[in-house]
Design a protein around this motif. Sequence first.
Motif, PDB file in Angstrom:
ATOM      1  N   TYR B   3       0.809  -1.302  -0.087  1.00 41.95           N
ATOM      2  CA  TYR B   3      -0.041  -0.079   0.065  1.00 41.95           C
ATOM      3  C   TYR B   3       1.001   1.253   0.151  1.00 41.95           C
ATOM      4  O   TYR B   3       0.917   2.074  -0.724  1.00 41.95           O
ATOM      5  N   CYS B  45     -11.110  14.040  -5.338  1.00 38.03           N
ATOM      6  CA  CYS B  45     -10.527  12.910  -4.270  1.00 38.03           C
ATOM      7  C   CYS B  45     -11.845  12.121  -3.959  1.00 38.03           C
ATOM      8  O   CYS B  45     -11.784  10.887  -4.010  1.00 38.03           O
ATOM      9  N   ALA B  49     -12.732   8.139  -5.490  1.00 39.49           N
ATOM     10  CA  ALA B  49     -12.510   7.129  -4.237  1.00 39.49           C
ATOM     11  C   ALA B  49     -14.012   6.412  -4.559  1.00 39.49           C
ATOM     12  O   ALA B  49     -13.995   5.051  -4.767  1.00 39.49           O
ATOM     13  N   VAL B  50     -14.930   7.114  -4.532  1.00 42.56           N
ATOM     14  CA  VAL B  50     -16.248   6.293  -4.767  1.00 42.56           C
ATOM     15  C   VAL B  50     -16.452   5.744  -6.180  1.00 42.56           C
ATOM     16  O   VAL B  50     -16.911   4.596  -6.094  1.00 42.56           O
ATOM     17  N   THR B  52     -14.051   4.650  -8.397  1.00 40.16           N
ATOM     18  CA  THR B  52     -13.338   3.538  -8.475  1.00 40.16           C
ATOM     19  C   THR B  52     -14.146   2.263  -7.430  1.00 40.16           C
ATOM     20  O   THR B  52     -14.237   1.297  -8.224  1.00 40.16           O
ATOM     21  N   LEU B  53     -14.479   2.793  -6.412  1.00 44.33           N
ATOM     22  CA  LEU B  53     -15.028   1.647  -5.704  1.00 44.33           C
ATOM     23  C   LEU B  53     -16.350   1.008  -6.604  1.00 44.33           C
ATOM     24  O   LEU B  53     -16.530  -0.303  -6.908  1.00 44.33           O
ATOM     25  N   SER B 141      -7.130  -0.835  -5.314  1.00 44.36           N
ATOM     26  CA  SER B 141      -7.848  -0.230  -6.253  1.00 44.36           C
ATOM     27  C   SER B 141      -8.180   1.279  -5.765  1.00 44.36           C
ATOM     28  O   SER B 141      -7.930   2.290  -6.070  1.00 44.36           O
ATOM     29  N   VAL B 142      -8.956   1.227  -4.585  1.00 41.78           N
ATOM     30  CA  VAL B 142      -9.320   2.261  -3.978  1.00 41.78           C
ATOM     31  C   VAL B 142      -8.310   3.108  -3.351  1.00 41.78           C
ATOM     32  O   VAL B 142      -8.136   4.365  -3.378  1.00 41.78           O
ATOM     33  N   VAL B 143      -7.372   2.502  -2.792  1.00 47.81           N
ATOM     34  CA  VAL B 143      -6.090   2.933  -2.271  1.00 47.81           C
ATOM     35  C   VAL B 143      -5.367   4.096  -3.227  1.00 47.81           C
ATOM     36  O   VAL B 143      -4.950   4.814  -3.132  1.00 47.81           O
ATOM     37  N   TYR B 144      -5.248   3.299  -4.431  1.00 48.69           N
ATOM     38  CA  TYR B 144      -4.728   3.937  -5.697  1.00 48.69           C
ATOM     39  C   TYR B 144      -5.531   4.887  -6.074  1.00 48.69           C
ATOM     40  O   TYR B 144      -4.743   6.035  -6.617  1.00 48.69           O
ATOM     41  N   ALA B 145      -6.785   4.898  -6.173  1.00 48.06           N
ATOM     42  CA  ALA B 145      -7.653   6.119  -6.459  1.00 48.06           C
ATOM     43  C   ALA B 145      -7.304   7.161  -5.484  1.00 48.06           C
ATOM     44  O   ALA B 145      -7.429   8.223  -5.984  1.00 48.06           O
ATOM     45  N   ILE B 146      -7.380   7.003  -4.317  1.00 52.36           N
ATOM     46  CA  ILE B 146      -7.280   7.955  -3.516  1.00 52.36           C
ATOM     47  C   ILE B 146      -5.804   8.823  -3.601  1.00 52.36           C
ATOM     48  O   ILE B 146      -5.795   9.870  -3.525  1.00 52.36           O
TER      49      ILE B 146
END
Lengths: 195, 200
Positions: B3, B45, B49-50, B52-53, B141-146
């Motif tokens: 991460y 941001c 995040a939302v 991508t989820l 994926s969500v961490v990558y997006a954020i």
Amino acid sequence: MSNLSLITKGIIKENPTFVLMLGMCPTLGTTTSAMNGLGMGLATMVVLVLSNMAISSVASFIPAKVRIPCYIVIIAAFVTIVQFVMQAYVPALYETLGLFIPLIVVNCIVLGRAEAFASKNSVIRSAFDGLGIGLGFACSLTVLGFVRELFGGLSVFGHKLADADGMLAFVLAPGAFIVLGYLMVLFNKAKTKIS
Amino acid sequence: MEYILIIISAVFVNNILLAQFLGVCPFLGVSNKVSTAVGMSGAVCFVMAVATLVTYMVQYYILVPLHIEFMQTITFIVVIASLVQMVEIILKKISPSLYQALGIFLPLITTNCAVLGVAIMVVTKEFTFGGDAHLLNLGQSVVYAIASALGFGLAMTLFAGLREQLELSNVPKAFKGIPIALVTAGILAMAFMGFSGLVK
């Protein structure tokens, strides 16, 4: 305005890159060589012509409140078609352009022309408008790619001019911003001189 | 560990704006003032995040089982557009003050290619964090997006600060406005190139 002038205005007077400053992401992201720039420009042009025609023919049925989502879905359908055609016939170009082909959907030029021109004009005129703006976009992308390839790799459309290394920075990210900035200055100077 | 690598890579090494050229339109459009740049980054941001989820789940629970992956572009853009609309309505109801701060930026985000770009990238591109090339899982994926959105915010805020100074300086007439901003962005991108090689 005649159909011919609809085409020419997109190249100089309303050039999407240098005058309207729309669609900057593919402009900067795909122009590492003249060929890539040309490919991206032509792909966008095809989507632009088809979506302009489709939108101008259905615009009168679409309620004003939901028109933007409707336009986006129409554009996305054409982008998907172009994506498949490219994958089948020019796989090498498809690989290099990669992510930027699906991203034609969110190119502000396409949605901008749909909203500003195609929704108010006839199918034929919208097709010519799409062709003109698309050509202007393809020209500016090719010029930008040409300059970056020339300085960055000392080659023209893939043909090596000299057996030496170019200035790599032109092909990398900073070169895109700087070359586009300077081209814009030249374009503005030339335009004020003509008028 | 993975991460941390994802975050460093997305914020500094492969900065979404300065290395991948996604989201350049708002970068040039709303970076005149630091305060608007921060507002825009916050909204991006949140939505990224939302989005991508949701698109990740749409891809693996709807498109793949039904074998209609070719509908990806159309589905994703519709999901993002409706999501933005929904976020706007919910925010208006729940937190009017946050809506006041982010409100004007939200409609603009639908056509921000960074959001669609990251959504497509996490389900198609293979990453090599910590060894073999592999697709990211949901959490990554969500961490990558954020992290990408943070990188967007970082570049945006830095650039807005530079542009505030540029307003006061004496630039040649032909360079005024966007051209000098582009050259400045080029120099900023050059600075970010110093991070390359930090994460493979």
